[in-house]
Every structure is written in C-alpha cells, then in structure tokens.
Design a protein around this motif. Structure first.
Motif, PDB file in Angstrom:
ATOM      1  N   GLY A   1      22.335 -46.364   0.796  1.00 40.99           N
ATOM      2  CA  GLY A   1      23.374 -46.675  -0.188  1.00 40.99           C
ATOM      3  C   GLY A   1      23.354 -48.166  -0.507  1.00 40.99           C
ATOM      4  N   GLN A   2      24.199 -48.581  -1.443  1.00 35.35           N
ATOM      5  CA  GLN A   2      24.233 -49.999  -1.840  1.00 35.35           C
ATOM      6  C   GLN A   2      24.454 -50.913  -0.636  1.00 35.35           C
ATOM      7  N   LEU A   3      25.517 -50.622   0.112  1.00 30.70           N
ATOM      8  CA  LEU A   3      25.888 -51.525   1.207  1.00 30.70           C
ATOM      9  C   LEU A   3      25.005 -51.335   2.439  1.00 30.70           C
TER      10      LEU A   3
ATOM     11  N   LYS B   1      39.681 -41.772   1.359  1.00 30.94           N
ATOM     12  CA  LYS B   1      39.387 -43.085   1.949  1.00 30.94           C
ATOM     13  C   LYS B   1      40.575 -43.553   2.790  1.00 30.94           C
TER      14      LYS B   1
ATOM     15  N   ARG C   1      20.472 -39.864   5.747  1.00 29.71           N
ATOM     16  CA  ARG C   1      21.108 -38.556   5.701  1.00 29.71           C
ATOM     17  C   ARG C   1      20.267 -37.490   6.417  1.00 29.71           C
TER      18      ARG C   1
ATOM     19  N   ALA D   1      29.593 -42.799   2.572  1.00 30.69           N
ATOM     20  CA  ALA D   1      30.810 -42.374   1.886  1.00 30.69           C
ATOM     21  C   ALA D   1      30.462 -41.359   0.814  1.00 30.69           C
TER      22      ALA D   1
ATOM     23  N   TYR E   1      39.457 -39.008  -4.051  1.00 32.07           N
ATOM     24  CA  TYR E   1      38.609 -40.014  -3.394  1.00 32.07           C
ATOM     25  C   TYR E   1      39.489 -41.034  -2.665  1.00 32.07           C
TER      26      TYR E   1
ATOM     27  N   LEU F   1      31.778 -52.668  -5.757  1.00 32.10           N
ATOM     28  CA  LEU F   1      30.534 -53.103  -5.088  1.00 32.10           C
ATOM     29  C   LEU F   1      29.350 -53.125  -6.056  1.00 32.10           C
TER      30      LEU F   1
ATOM     31  N   SER G   1      37.276 -53.160   0.187  1.00 33.67           N
ATOM     32  CA  SER G   1      36.648 -53.982  -0.833  1.00 33.67           C
ATOM     33  C   SER G   1      36.724 -53.280  -2.197  1.00 33.67           C
TER      34      SER G   1
ATOM     35  N   THR H   1      31.110 -40.982  -2.680  1.00 33.21           N
ATOM     36  CA  THR H   1      31.583 -41.969  -3.673  1.00 33.21           C
ATOM     37  C   THR H   1      31.635 -41.422  -5.107  1.00 33.21           C
TER      38      THR H   1
ATOM     39  N   ASP I   1      23.643 -35.814   8.920  1.00 29.01           N
ATOM     40  CA  ASP I   1      24.408 -35.398   7.744  1.00 29.01           C
ATOM     41  C   ASP I   1      25.900 -35.430   8.102  1.00 29.01           C
ATOM     42  N   ALA I   2      26.599 -36.373   7.484  1.00 28.55           N
ATOM     43  CA  ALA I   2      28.013 -36.587   7.828  1.00 28.55           C
ATOM     44  C   ALA I   2      28.904 -35.414   7.429  1.00 28.55           C
TER      45      ALA I   2
HETATM   46  N1  NAP Z   1      30.828 -48.614  -4.809  1.00 34.13           N
HETATM   47  C1  NAP Z   1      31.985 -49.242  -4.957  1.00 34.13           C
HETATM   48  O1  NAP Z   1      32.286 -49.781  -6.031  1.00 34.13           O
HETATM   49  C2  NAP Z   1      32.948 -49.348  -3.797  1.00 34.13           C
HETATM   50  C3  NAP Z   1      34.177 -49.995  -3.977  1.00 34.13           C
HETATM   51  C4  NAP Z   1      35.044 -50.111  -2.883  1.00 34.13           C
HETATM   52  C5  NAP Z   1      34.686 -49.583  -1.652  1.00 34.13           C
HETATM   53  N2  NAP Z   1      33.509 -48.914  -1.527  1.00 34.13           N
HETATM   54  C6  NAP Z   1      33.153 -48.366  -0.217  1.00 34.13           C
HETATM   55  O2  NAP Z   1      32.065 -49.116   0.276  1.00 34.13           O
HETATM   56  C7  NAP Z   1      31.239 -48.293   1.088  1.00 34.13           C
HETATM   57  C8  NAP Z   1      29.805 -48.382   0.616  1.00 34.13           C
HETATM   58  O3  NAP Z   1      29.750 -47.949  -0.738  1.00 34.13           O
HETATM   59  P1  NAP Z   1      28.385 -47.904  -1.533  1.00 34.13           P
HETATM   60  O4  NAP Z   1      28.660 -48.325  -2.928  1.00 34.13           O
HETATM   61  O5  NAP Z   1      27.325 -48.575  -0.743  1.00 34.13           O
HETATM   62  O6  NAP Z   1      28.116 -46.318  -1.543  1.00 34.13           O
HETATM   63  P2  NAP Z   1      26.832 -45.547  -2.044  1.00 34.13           P
HETATM   64  O7  NAP Z   1      25.847 -46.474  -2.654  1.00 34.13           O
HETATM   65  O8  NAP Z   1      27.320 -44.391  -2.842  1.00 34.13           O
HETATM   66  O9  NAP Z   1      26.188 -45.025  -0.682  1.00 34.13           O
HETATM   67  C9  NAP Z   1      26.805 -44.034   0.046  1.00 34.13           C
HETATM   68  C10 NAP Z   1      25.912 -43.675   1.201  1.00 34.13           C
HETATM   69  O10 NAP Z   1      26.512 -42.558   1.867  1.00 34.13           O
HETATM   70  C11 NAP Z   1      25.472 -41.634   2.151  1.00 34.13           C
HETATM   71  N3  NAP Z   1      26.006 -40.270   2.266  1.00 34.13           N
HETATM   72  C12 NAP Z   1      26.787 -39.608   1.399  1.00 34.13           C
HETATM   73  N4  NAP Z   1      27.021 -38.368   1.871  1.00 34.13           N
HETATM   74  C13 NAP Z   1      26.381 -38.275   3.056  1.00 34.13           C
HETATM   75  C14 NAP Z   1      26.251 -37.270   4.044  1.00 34.13           C
HETATM   76  N5  NAP Z   1      26.816 -36.052   3.892  1.00 34.13           N
HETATM   77  N6  NAP Z   1      25.545 -37.538   5.168  1.00 34.13           N
HETATM   78  C15 NAP Z   1      24.931 -38.731   5.332  1.00 34.13           C
HETATM   79  N7  NAP Z   1      25.004 -39.724   4.424  1.00 34.13           N
HETATM   80  C16 NAP Z   1      25.718 -39.496   3.308  1.00 34.13           C
HETATM   81  C17 NAP Z   1      24.521 -41.730   0.981  1.00 34.13           C
HETATM   82  O11 NAP Z   1      23.296 -41.170   1.355  1.00 34.13           O
HETATM   83  P3  NAP Z   1      22.141 -40.824   0.287  1.00 34.13           P
HETATM   84  O12 NAP Z   1      21.529 -42.156  -0.037  1.00 34.13           O
HETATM   85  O13 NAP Z   1      21.255 -39.896   1.002  1.00 34.13           O
HETATM   86  O14 NAP Z   1      22.835 -40.196  -0.895  1.00 34.13           O
HETATM   87  C18 NAP Z   1      24.490 -43.235   0.786  1.00 34.13           C
HETATM   88  O15 NAP Z   1      23.554 -43.810   1.669  1.00 34.13           O
HETATM   89  C19 NAP Z   1      31.845 -46.882   1.015  1.00 34.13           C
HETATM   90  O16 NAP Z   1      32.682 -46.702   2.102  1.00 34.13           O
HETATM   91  C20 NAP Z   1      32.689 -46.919  -0.254  1.00 34.13           C
HETATM   92  O17 NAP Z   1      33.758 -46.019  -0.186  1.00 34.13           O
HETATM   93  C21 NAP Z   1      32.623 -48.795  -2.556  1.00 34.13           C
END
Ligand code: NAP
Length: 304
Positions: free
Chosen positions: A12-14, A128, A30, A61, A124, A150, A147, A63, A34-35
């Motif tokens: 994921g991004q982070l 969270k 994953r 997450a 969502y 992102l 945060s 997302t 698998d969460a």
């Molecule tokens: N994006 C935003 O703007 C934002 C804003 C505020 C807070 N946040 C929080 O910041 C954190 C990081 O966000 P992000 O933008 O990095 O999210 P992201 O890019 O959507 O990445 C989510 C990660 O979760 C993994 N995932 C989802 N379902 C899964 C499962 N069943 N089992 C295992 N892995 C699974 C995904 O795996 P795959 O790569 O295999 O899909 C991916 O690696 C999250 O907690 C999010 O809620 C995000």
C-alpha cells in the motif's frame, strides 16, 4: 540499536514507504497474511513468533470508502477486527496503527484535536474508529496516528487520479468545499522514525499527524496540474489544464459515502512531544513526491 520492524500492508502507499525508509523493516503482503480471514489468530502468532519484531506497523486497511457502504462486514473485519487481534497478540512489541480524519463528521470550523468526539459519517469512518478504539482500550503498548489525504509514490491516490483524468477527459470538476492536509508518506514515515528513536520515551496513545497548512481538493488538483504542465512527460498530453479546472460543491458530486467537509487535524500534541514549534508545511513535503509521481507514473493514452 537496530530494531526489527514488521510492516503489514507492504504494497500500500504507506506500507511501501515504511519498508523503503525504515532500516530493519520487513514487509508482509496479503499473500502472506490475509487480514480478512476470520481465524487469523494462528497465522498472526506464527508470523510474530518467526520475526520476533520490536515494532509492528499496521498499514493494512480497507480503503475503498464508497464500496464500504455495501461491504460493511468486510470493512469492519479488516479495519476493526484485525487491529483488535493485533492489539491482543502483539505483546512484546510496540504497535503502530494508522487511523483517519474520517472518524470525524467535519462539521467543526476548527482543526480537530484528539479529545474531540468522533462522529463518523460513513461505514469506512466507523470501521476506522472501531479499530482505533480496540487498540486504545486494549492497554497494548501502542501508538495510534490519525492522518489525512495520504499521497505516496506507490499505490493509488488523488494526484494519480487527477493526472489520469486530466489526460483522458475534456473537462474536470473538483470539489472546493472540503478542506484537509495532503500528507506525503515520506513525511509520515520520517515522523514515525523520530518517534522510534525516542525508544521507550516515545509517544504512546492517540495522536494527530499531518504537515502544517491546509488546502481543498480543487486547489490541490490545480497545484498538481500546474506542476504537470511544466513536466516534459505530461505537458503535451494534458487535455485539461489547471486554468480550466472547474470548482464545484460537494452537493454537485454525490458519492455513496459522505465525506467530512473539514478534515484538518490539530497536531499540537505531537509537536509537544518533540518540542517543535511547527511541522513542515505540506507544500514543502508534497512537491518532492509529486515530482517522483510525474517522473514515474505511466502516462495514460489519450481518448480521442
Ligand atoms: N489514503 C488516505 O488518503 C488515508 C487518509 C487517512 C488515513 N489513511 C489510513 O492510512 C493507512 C494507510 O493507507 P494507504 O493509503 O497506504 O492504504 P492503501 O494504499 O489502500 O493500502 C492498503 C493496504 O492494505 C492491504 N490490504 C487490504 N486488505 C487486505 C487484506 N484483506 N489482507 C491483507 N492486506 C490487505 C492492501 O494490500 P494489497 O496491496 O494487496 O491490496 C494494501 O497493502 C490506512 O490505515 C488508512 O486507513 C489513509
């Protein structure tokens, strides 16, 4: 002292940024865990036994904010039940979990403080909130970071969507009445690294963490296109230029899940821990990430 850091959600991004920037970080994807698996306890215990981490970062997450309205159970399993299991099983390590501005309804005119009551508008946001509560109430040695907005090189985000749409559409409308702070993942990971350097004296509990400043989606999109217009890979293929972007209201762009109008988070508590007057302004930390996206992101083919 080097730390063993286990990062869940490494693609994921982070998560990707954590693995890239934190020395000693090991990513879990994953396929490895698998969460959403209801009986995850054994798999999780095995992983923790094998790696014996000092720090566990949960960047997993669900997302898909709009799809979550239809997939409530799955969203809660990943965003609430999985963090709850982590809090129970990560006994010896520090657990770092990421939460979101979507726990608030956005009705306040001020930046939200950690003590402000959450009131999520969406599934969502509710999932969270349930996840952060499960960790905070567990008594685990944990740091929960809320945060907003992102943006990283890896994965999907607003900037990549705007670039794609500006190349493939003849007009583009962007919401102007939702405010927040673009938070580049390298900024977030650098702050996490600072917290880890403090070892046992580092922050624990709930903190808001975003750069300084704020903007809205329309101005953010305009900035992205202004930079793209100057970039050799993008300038000739943009069909919508920054000056042609149209500002609209949330009501003109209905989505399945409601968004907070105000996503600004007060970071006073985090700054106090580190004795900081100010965190870097979002533009200062955003532009290097935008530059890398402009350099690396595949250019979409134009629709005739
Ligand atoms: N994006 C935003 O703007 C934002 C804003 C505020 C807070 N946040 C929080 O910041 C954190 C990081 O966000 P992000 O933008 O990095 O999210 P992201 O890019 O959507 O990445 C989510 C990660 O979760 C993994 N995932 C989802 N379902 C899964 C499962 N069943 N089992 C295992 N892995 C699974 C995904 O795996 P795959 O790569 O295999 O899909 C991916 O690696 C999250 O907690 C999010 O809620 C995000």
């Amino acid at each position: 002292m080097s730390m063993r850091i286990l990062v869940f959600g490494m693609n994921g991004q982070l998560g990707w940024q954590c693995v890239k920037d934190l020395p000693g970080a090991i990513g879990v994807d994953r396929a490895c865990l698998d969460a959403a698996t209801p009986s995850i306890k054994d798999d999780l215990n095995q992983l923790l036994d094998r790696y014996q981490p000092d720090v566990v970062i949960n960047a997993i997450a669900y997302t898909a904010v709009d799809r979550a309205e239809q997939e409530r159970e799955l969203a809660f399993r990943i965003n609430a039940d999985f963090p709850s299991q982590l809090a129970k099983l990560v006994a010896k390590a520090l657990l770092i979990h990421i939460s979101s501005d979507y726990v608030f309804d956005g009705h306040s005119s001020q930046a939200y403080q950690e003590s402000d009551p959450p009131a999520p508008l969406s599934v969502y946001g509710a999932s969270k909130r349930a996840g952060e509560l499960a960790i905070l109430e567990s008594g685990a040695n944990a740091l929960v970071l809320r945060s907003t907005w992102l943006i990283g090189e890896q994965g999907q985000n607003f900037a990549k969507s705007i670039l794609r749409l500006a190349c493939t559409r003849s007009e583009l409308r962007v919401v102007e009445d939702q405010r927040g702070v673009p938070t580049p993942t390298p900024f977030l990971v650098a702050q996490i690294a600072s917290a880890l350097r403090l070892n046992d004296k580092g922050p624990r509990g709930l903190f808001h963490l975003v750069p300084a400043g704020q903007t809205d989606w329309y101005r953010y999109a305009k900035h992205i296109l202004e930079k793209a217009q100057l970039h050799r890979r993008w300038q000739s293929i943009l069909r919508v230029r920054a000056s042609a972007l149209e500002a609209i209201t949330t009501d003109q762009y209905p989505l399945a899940a409601a968004r907070p109008r105000n996503s600004c988070l007060d970071t006073g508590r985090w700054k106090q821990v580190f004795g900081l007057e100010q965190l870097p302004h979002y533009q200062q930390v955003l532009d290097p990430v935008l530059d890398r996206i402009l350099e690396k992101e595949p250019v979409p083919s134009q629709v005739p």
